[in-house]
Write a protein that holds these residues in place. Sequence first.
Motif, short mmCIF file in Angstrom:
data_model
loop_
_atom_site.label_atom_id
_atom_site.label_comp_id
_atom_site.label_asym_id
_atom_site.label_seq_id
_atom_site.Cartn_x
_atom_site.Cartn_y
_atom_site.Cartn_z
N GLU A 60 -8.79 0.12 -6.78
CA GLU A 60 -9.45 0.48 -5.11
C GLU A 60 -8.74 -0.57 -5.18
N ALA A 61 -9.05 0.51 -3.19
CA ALA A 61 -8.75 -0.30 -2.11
C ALA A 61 -9.54 0.34 -0.89
N GLY A 62 -10.00 -0.63 -0.42
CA GLY A 62 -10.84 -0.57 1.19
C GLY A 62 -10.03 -0.08 2.42
N ASP A 63 -8.42 0.14 2.84
CA ASP A 63 -7.66 0.93 3.74
C ASP A 63 -6.58 0.67 3.31
N GLY A 64 -5.96 1.65 4.10
CA GLY A 64 -4.75 2.09 3.72
C GLY A 64 -3.99 0.51 3.85
N VAL A 65 -3.63 -0.14 4.83
CA VAL A 65 -2.82 -1.75 4.58
C VAL A 65 -3.02 -2.10 2.73
N VAL A 66 -4.37 -2.06 2.43
CA VAL A 66 -4.01 -2.47 1.64
C VAL A 66 -3.64 -2.02 0.37
N ALA A 67 -4.24 -0.30 0.77
CA ALA A 67 -3.79 0.80 -0.68
C ALA A 67 -1.72 0.81 -0.53
N LEU A 68 -1.74 -0.29 0.29
CA LEU A 68 0.03 0.24 0.28
C LEU A 68 0.07 -0.39 -0.13
N ALA A 69 -0.26 -1.45 -0.08
CA ALA A 69 0.46 -3.20 -1.11
C ALA A 69 0.61 -2.16 -2.76
N ALA A 70 -0.87 -1.73 -2.89
CA ALA A 70 -1.53 -1.36 -3.73
C ALA A 70 -0.28 -0.92 -4.75
N CYS A 71 0.87 0.57 -3.48
CA CYS A 71 1.67 1.25 -4.91
C CYS A 71 3.00 0.83 -4.30
N GLU A 72 3.02 -0.60 -3.51
CA GLU A 72 3.87 -1.49 -3.70
C GLU A 72 4.27 -2.35 -5.44
N ARG A 73 3.80 -2.41 -5.40
CA ARG A 73 3.18 -3.11 -6.89
C ARG A 73 3.48 -2.09 -7.95
N GLU A 74 2.85 -1.03 -7.91
CA GLU A 74 2.91 -0.53 -8.88
C GLU A 74 2.28 1.55 -8.16
N MET A 75 3.44 2.39 -8.09
CA MET A 75 3.11 3.29 -8.00
C MET A 75 2.07 4.71 -8.87
#
Length: 123
Positions: free
Chosen positions: A30-45
């Motif tokens: 889960e991510a609460g905003d797009g910034v956190v979501a991009l970071a999560a995608c950087e770790r693992e798509m």
Amino acid sequence: MKTCLVVDDSRVVRRVVRRILESLDFEVTEAGDGVVALAACEREMPDAILLDWNMPLLNGPDFLRELRRRPHGADPKVIFCTTQSELEDIVEAISIGANEYIMKPFDSEVIEEKLREVGLIAA
């Protein structure tokens, strides 16, 4: 196991979607905003992203534009889940790379059908 990132500023929505996805055998982050979501995608798509439109810091459309520019950013199936219901919003979402569009409120059957339509679960 397929993976899905749920991006929504509402903790309640994230919790509901998580339960639905886990019942469909998805591993959920889960991510609460797009910034956190991009970071999560950087770790693992992830294989899929369920994405809200209106969020703080980085909204859904801006997140999606940025995601699609990144290495492997074209890979995830992105489904907008939003209250934005105008035709021009849907057209914009698809034009910037969304695979599907769900309008809130939704239920488990709608999510399951959209995941089927984008090829992430069997018919």
